[in-house]
Design a protein around this motif. Structure first.
Motif, PDB file in Angstrom:
ATOM      1  N   SER A 202       0.876  -1.176   0.000  1.00 53.38           N
ATOM      2  CA  SER A 202       0.000   0.000   0.000  1.00 53.38           C
ATOM      3  C   SER A 202       0.909   1.221   0.000  1.00 53.38           C
ATOM      4  O   SER A 202       2.115   1.098  -0.127  1.00 53.38           O
ATOM      5  CB  SER A 202      -0.880  -0.033   1.255  1.00 53.38           C
ATOM      6  OG  SER A 202      -1.697   1.119   1.284  1.00 53.38           O
ATOM      7  N   ASP A 203       0.345   2.414   0.162  1.00 55.83           N
ATOM      8  CA  ASP A 203       1.205   3.605   0.171  1.00 55.83           C
ATOM      9  C   ASP A 203       1.852   3.813   1.537  1.00 55.83           C
ATOM     10  O   ASP A 203       2.602   4.764   1.739  1.00 55.83           O
ATOM     11  CB  ASP A 203       0.418   4.844  -0.272  1.00 55.83           C
ATOM     12  CG  ASP A 203      -0.686   5.202   0.702  1.00 55.83           C
ATOM     13  OD1 ASP A 203      -0.961   4.396   1.624  1.00 55.83           O
ATOM     14  OD2 ASP A 203      -1.284   6.277   0.542  1.00 55.83           O
ATOM     15  N   VAL A 206       0.222  -1.132   6.615  1.00 53.88           N
ATOM     16  CA  VAL A 206      -1.194  -1.191   7.009  1.00 53.88           C
ATOM     17  C   VAL A 206      -1.439  -2.289   8.033  1.00 53.88           C
ATOM     18  O   VAL A 206      -0.921  -3.399   7.910  1.00 53.88           O
ATOM     19  CB  VAL A 206      -2.131  -1.434   5.798  1.00 53.88           C
ATOM     20  CG1 VAL A 206      -2.337  -0.161   5.030  1.00 53.88           C
ATOM     21  CG2 VAL A 206      -1.615  -2.536   4.886  1.00 53.88           C
ATOM     22  N   LEU A 237      -6.519  -6.005   0.897  1.00 52.14           N
ATOM     23  CA  LEU A 237      -5.415  -5.263   0.296  1.00 52.14           C
ATOM     24  C   LEU A 237      -5.744  -4.796  -1.106  1.00 52.14           C
ATOM     25  O   LEU A 237      -6.351  -5.529  -1.885  1.00 52.14           O
ATOM     26  CB  LEU A 237      -4.159  -6.135   0.255  1.00 52.14           C
ATOM     27  CG  LEU A 237      -3.523  -6.449   1.615  1.00 52.14           C
ATOM     28  CD1 LEU A 237      -2.288  -7.317   1.411  1.00 52.14           C
ATOM     29  CD2 LEU A 237      -3.167  -5.163   2.347  1.00 52.14           C
ATOM     30  N   GLU A 238      -5.353  -3.578  -1.395  1.00 45.93           N
ATOM     31  CA  GLU A 238      -5.486  -3.074  -2.764  1.00 45.93           C
ATOM     32  C   GLU A 238      -4.168  -2.477  -3.197  1.00 45.93           C
ATOM     33  O   GLU A 238      -4.028  -1.263  -3.339  1.00 45.93           O
ATOM     34  CB  GLU A 238      -6.596  -2.026  -2.835  1.00 45.93           C
ATOM     35  CG  GLU A 238      -7.970  -2.655  -2.823  1.00 45.93           C
ATOM     36  CD  GLU A 238      -9.076  -1.615  -2.793  1.00 45.93           C
ATOM     37  OE1 GLU A 238      -8.819  -0.489  -3.250  1.00 45.93           O
ATOM     38  OE2 GLU A 238     -10.150  -1.949  -2.297  1.00 45.93           O
ATOM     39  N   PRO A 239      -3.191  -3.347  -3.387  1.00 50.99           N
ATOM     40  CA  PRO A 239      -1.866  -2.829  -3.742  1.00 50.99           C
ATOM     41  C   PRO A 239      -1.851  -2.266  -5.154  1.00 50.99           C
ATOM     42  O   PRO A 239      -2.762  -2.526  -5.948  1.00 50.99           O
ATOM     43  CB  PRO A 239      -0.954  -4.052  -3.659  1.00 50.99           C
ATOM     44  CG  PRO A 239      -1.835  -5.244  -3.611  1.00 50.99           C
ATOM     45  CD  PRO A 239      -3.243  -4.811  -3.354  1.00 50.99           C
TER      46      PRO A 239
END
Ligand SMILES: Cc1cc2nc3c(=O)[nH]c(=O)nc-3n(C[C@H](O)[C@H](O)[C@H](O)COP(=O)(O)OP(=O)(O)OC[C@H]3O[C@@H](n4cnc5c(N)ncnc54)[C@H](O)[C@@H]3O)c2cc1C
Lengths: 269, 767
Positions: A202-203, A206, A237-239
């Motif tokens: 992620s940015d 998390v 997760l939304e990588p």
């Protein structure tokens, strides 16, 4: 003072292991560098009433070899050798890594996992920011432009706490494509309070509350819980995709690494 | 010391003390009085028309002394020629030093700034105002084939096909008609390149008054480059000197005649100052030749027992935006080496070279071979699976044996040059590899939860090449011998090899020999270092020059000693009258006596005989982590017959280095472009190299069983055998490790993500 007068055009230099490459690439073009390397008070590891205090200028290598860290923060001791290569660990600092806030870096994830408190000093004095609020995005932290990170406070680590740390990179020493830091306070065989922190996906690092809930109140080797937990990692997760790995691959990795970290904590690795 | 006694000995590398002590002198170590620095404005668009280029602001930056563009070139800008495999159809796609009217790849030079230091020059680049009207970028082979109108690289030509021809032998229709089994697959070898630790660089000194151009930092093919630069700047060859320095890796990409040599020379001509240019790493990735980037549709026909009847297919190379000095080597060699070291009685292949909006392609260690070996060797493993055969047995059945040598390969090159495999017993050498790696032992059981397997690959490899080579040997009155050749050192150990051969031929201690390589000031002519040729060609030239020198000296010695030349014994630099040890004379004394004629000083040209072919085989043991797709290469074996072995330690070093480089290419290094033709991998953060922790245990065995009949020493090349079959062997090992899913391992690089995706898909397929 210098930082304030330079009006955002000055940069702190710590170990230089992230800043120097940025200067080389002309990604950063400060007119002034403020070197913290000779301020002795900013480095070192000591005991406090609440736990441990690490100075921002403490070298990664000194954390890796510290007896205090080994005894009181075994998760960190276990994870630090994954950071870069020896020469980089010998120069780079924990404060530099946290201020730089690379989403794939180990220290930010570890700080989130152990509920660290960041101590910042600026013209208005000192303030304390918990790790959960400190990381604000890609290379972004709660630090204001004339502030510096001086210390990190780590709360007490219970003796019976178990942990696992897993990451995957294509070459040894590279930033992780995905990683998991995990700990669990056990109630006999049953997982009590626990932490699951993912990084590289992620940015910022998390915390996966949903996965923690699934793992709680099961033994660490519970196969059904693990299947659910893996699916939850996938859902939560939304990588991003980049050159080194697609989003899908990062999700697959995170799920696998979660399983390995939990199993390592359960002594099953 | 008898002649021949030094051949085959592992003499230590002469260059190492200097290089390891930090006493080497690389181009960036050279500083000349009054020297200026050059920075190049490079296109950040893949394809477009230059509509405006305003240099006025940059000219005003303090410290800048000159700015120039294509418009400022005094006459027509020179065209950078093809040196190797030139084809008529490629001529319209040759490059000029600066973009003229159009830019065709990201990184193409557009303007030059000369300033007092590099930093100032780079800062000034930001003041150049370049406007580009975008044209449609062509970034894939299919787009190149379909391109019309504005998507054409050179609209007047009407096509983005820069070369197209057919090669083959035997009756291909009949082979496929008789086959029990045929298989068809599409393979791809990805775009990557050599990444020498030292980037390129040069200092040009144009002394107009003296009519002299000196280029420092030259390498590889200095004499060709000298002639071309002389032409471009209206000078005679003897007015141009190319000087080499120590080099931190060449691998085929360094030393070609790139635009930057012309730009530095022109910058020096315009300013009257020495001008230095050192490539930075970002430039390296966009400006230095790329390589590989070939795909192949391949079909194989075989009998049930594994006998190969024929192979046919099409090879398509993405050449990038221009055809550079290496001409059509990459596609031509990919086609030529497709049938490999096997019988393959019928073969037919179409070779296509396509221009696209990417960095131009050139040769990189094993050009065309890496690609062909990967395509063919993967195909053989697929065929073995299809037939239920052991991959080793399938290869053994089809490899060319000693009785079939010399083997005429037919017309496999566009210029119809005949290629004949000279010597070797391929099955016997392959057997040695199988024994080394214990191929026939029962499969080991590993308990680390990973999928383990071994993979094999065979290859043969030409060496020598380049019509001739010169060597010059001179004897000083002090007794010191100096030897020079047209081949240059790139750190590969040529200095050691040349010294060893010279010492052997003069039967002298190697310490008495000084090697001075490749500056065009040392010899009248020469060729260079490429195609695993230096030991073969320059070595043979040194042997020949030594023989001529001794011949001449023997005559002189006879005259001085009052004896017939045949009565003289020679060893260790001394001629003695047989049986009378008090009547003797030293080479050094002879040279001193001849000082009015320049002493003993012989330059000799060795002319090329047909190429020699080495044969070798690789084996890789890999372990795949089924949870992450991680690929670890645990063990690696290479056995190669390199003809006569000059220096086993040098050969072993070359082979191990080649394997490591090949592993990096097969597993990590990839030049990636997006749909707009932007290069996404322009630093070491994105272009990954193997580091010491990624290197497996490598065993390299060089056999000297089958010397080449084509040169006096029997050498074959040894510089490329380590790299050329790595992708093939590792690909085969991975495919075997992951079972039926491995059938899809048809493209390099091998990325863990791809492996994991294949494993997941296979699992889903089963459920
Ligand atoms: C090849 C390579 C591989 C690497 N691999 C990894 C890896 O696997 N994992 C990993 O975590 N890291 C990795 N790193 C990064 C390395 O750990 C750096 O040392 C670290 O990220 C930055 O620490 P530094 O002390 O060098 O900071 P600097 O480079 O000196 O500074 C980094 C940034 O933080 C700011 N800063 C520094 N200190 C302070 C402070 N006290 N207060 C406020 N701002 C401050 C600076 O102004 C700058 O913007 C790698 C680096 C390299 C070169």
């Amino acid at each position: 003072m210098i930082l304030q007068n330079a009006q955002g055009d000055a940069r702190i230099i710590a170990g230089g292991q992230s800043l120097m490459p940025m200067l080389n690439f002309r990604l950063a073009t400060p007119t002034l560098l403020v070197d913290l390397n000779r301020i002795a008070a900013l480095s070192g590891i000591g005991m406090t009433d609440e736990g441990l205090r690490i100075g921002a200028m403490t070298r990664t290598r000194d954390i890796e070899t510290s007896a205090l860290i080994a005894q009181h923060q075994p998760l960190i001791a276990h994870a630090v050798p994954h950071i870069a290569h020896l020469p980089i660990r010998s120069r780079g600092t924990i404060g530099g890594s946290l201020s730089h806030a690379d989403p794939a870096a180990e220290f930010p994830a570890l700080m989130l996992a152990v509920d660290a408190q960041m101590v910042l000093h600026g013209p208005q004095g000192a303030r304390v920011v918990p790790a959960g609020e400190y990381f604000q995005g890609l290379f972004e932290t709660a630090t204001k432009s004339a502030e510096i990170l001086t210390h990190i406070d780590l709360p007490h680590w219970p003796e019976a706490r178990r942990f696992g740390f897993q990451e995957y990179s294509r070459r040894r020493g590279d930033f992780a494509l995905a990683g998991i830091a995990f700990w669990a306070d056990m109630d006999g065989d049953i997982c009590g309070e626990c932490r699951v922190v993912a990084f590289g996906v992620s940015d910022r690092p998390v915390r996966l509350h949903g996965v923690e809930q699934i793992l709680q109140s099961h033994p660490l080797n519970d196969a059904d819980a693990m299947l659910q937990a893996r699916d939850a990692v996938d859902d939560l997760l939304e990588p991003d995709s980049d050159l080194q790995a697609s989003a899908e691959y990062r999700r697959m990795l995170a799920a696998e690494l979660l399983q390995r970290a939990v199993h390592a904590a359960g002594g099953m690795a | 010391m008898a002649q021949g006694s030094l051949i085959g000995q592992s003499l230590p590398r002469v260059e190492d003390d200097r290089l390891l002590d930090g006493a080497g002198c690389y181009i960036d170590d050279v500083a000349l009085p009054g020297m200026m620095h050059m920075a190049i404005l490079r296109s950040s668009d893949a394809h477009g028309r230059i509509t405006a280029l305003d240099c006025s602001a940059a000219r005003l930056v303090p410290g800048v002394i000159d700015v120039f563009t294509a418009e400022d070139w005094p006459q027509d800008m020179p065209v950078i020629p093809m040196r190797l495999i030139p084809l008529e159809s490629s001529v319209p796609f040759l490059q000029r030093p600066l973009a003229q009217g159009k830019v065709r790849y990201v990184g193409e030079p557009v303007a030059v700034v000369v300033a007092r230091d590099r930093r100032t020059a780079e800062d000034a680049l930001e003041f150049l105002e370049l406007e580009i009207e975008a044209l449609p970028p062509v970034v894939t082979r299919d787009q190149a084939l379909a391109a019309t109108g504005d998507a054409l690289m050179v609209p007047e030509v009407g096509t983005n096909i820069s070369a197209q021809y057919q090669i083959g032998r035997g009756d291909i229709e009949d082979a496929f008609a008789r086959a029990d089994v045929t298989l068809k697959k599409t393979f791809q070898s990805h775009r990557h390149t050599a990444v020498p630790l030292e980037t390129r660089g040069t200092i040009a000194v144009f002394d107009i008054a003296a009519g002299k151009l000196t280029i420092h930092g030259a390498s590889k093919v200095t004499f060709f480059n000298r002639a071309e630069l002389a032409k471009a700047f209206n000078l005679r060859n003897d007015q141009v000197d190319l000087i080499t320095s120590d080099i931190g890796g060449g691998f085929g990409v360094r030393g070609e005649l790139y635009p930057e040599y012309y730009l530095a020379a022109e910058a020096s001509r315009r300013t009257g100052r020495p001008v230095k240019w050192i490539e930075d790493r970002r430039e390296h990735f966009a400006a230095t030749n790329h390589s590989r980037d070939v795909d192949c549709e391949l079909e194989i026909a075989a009998l049930k027992d594994g006998t190969i009847l024929g192979m046919r297919g099409q090879v398509r190379a993405d050449m990038g935006a221009y055809i550079r000095t290496n001409g059509n080597v990459v596609p031509a060699k990919a086609g030529q080496f497709l049938p490999g070291p096997y019988r393959v009685p019928a073969f037919a292949c179409e070779v296509l070279a396509l221009v696209t909006n990417k960095t131009p392609v050139g040769t990189y260690r094993g050009p065309g071979r890496i690609e062909a070996n990967f395509f063919r060797e993967r195909m053989l493993d697929c065929l073995a699976d299809e037939l239920g055969m052991d991959p080793a047995a399938l290869r053994m059945k089809n490899l060319l044996g000693a009785a079939e040598m010399p083997f005429d390969t037919g017309d496999l090159l566009p210029n119809a040059q005949k290629v004949v495999f000279d010597s070797g017993d391929y099955p016997a050498t392959f057997r040695k590899l199988l024994d080394e790696c214990d191929w026939d032992a029962p499969a080991q059981v590993h308990s680390d939860g990973r999928l383990h397997a071994m993979g094999l690959a065979c290859f043969n490899e030409s060496s020598g090449g380049g019509l001739y080579e010169n060597a010059r040997i001179s004897v000083a009155a002090s007794g010191q011998i100096t030897v020079s050749t047209g081949s240059s050192s790139m750190g590969q150990g040529v200095e050691t090899a040349i010294r060893q051969i010279c010492a052997d031929a003069l039967s002298m201690a190697p310490e008495r020999i000084t090697v001075a390589l490749s500056s065009t000031t040392l010899l009248s002519d020469g060729v260079g270092s490429f195609h695993s040729r230096s030991t073969v060609m320059a070595g043979s030239a040194v042997g020949q020059a030594a023989a001529e020198l001794l011949d001449q000296a023997r005559g002189e010695a006879g005259r001085r000693l009052n004896a017939a030349p045949a009565e003289l014994d020679y060893s260790d630099g001394v001629f003695r009258v047989m049986g009378q040890s008090d009547r003797s004379i030293r080479l050094s004394d002879l040279s001193a006596m001849l000082s009015d004629q320049g002493g003993l000083d012989v330059e000799s040209r060795y002319e090329q005989a047909p190429l020699g072919f080495s044969f070798g085989a690789h084996a890789a043991h890999v372990a795949i982590d089924p949870g992450t797709g991680d690929i670890e290469v645990l063990d690696y074996w290479v056995v190669e017959d390199v003809g006569r072995v000059l220096n086993p330690a040098l050969v072993e070093g070359q082979t191990i280095g080649g394997v490591v480089q090949g592993l990096g290419d097969a597993l990590y290094g990839e030049l990636v472009y997006d749909d707009m033709g932007q290069l996404l991998t322009a630093s070491f953060a994105d272009y990954l190299l193997p580091t010491s922790t990624e290197v497996p245990d490598i065993r390299a065995v060089a056999t000297g069983d089958y010397p080449s009949p084509h040169n006096p020493y029997g050498f074959k090349g040894a510089g490329e055998g380590g790299i050329v079959a790595v992708a093939a062997a590792v690909g085969n090992a991975i495919a075997r490790a992951i079972g039926p899913a491995g059938d899809a391992i048809c493209q390099t690089p091998f990325h863990p993500e791809k492996i994991l995706t294949l494993l997941h898909a296979a699992k889903k397929g089963k459920q």
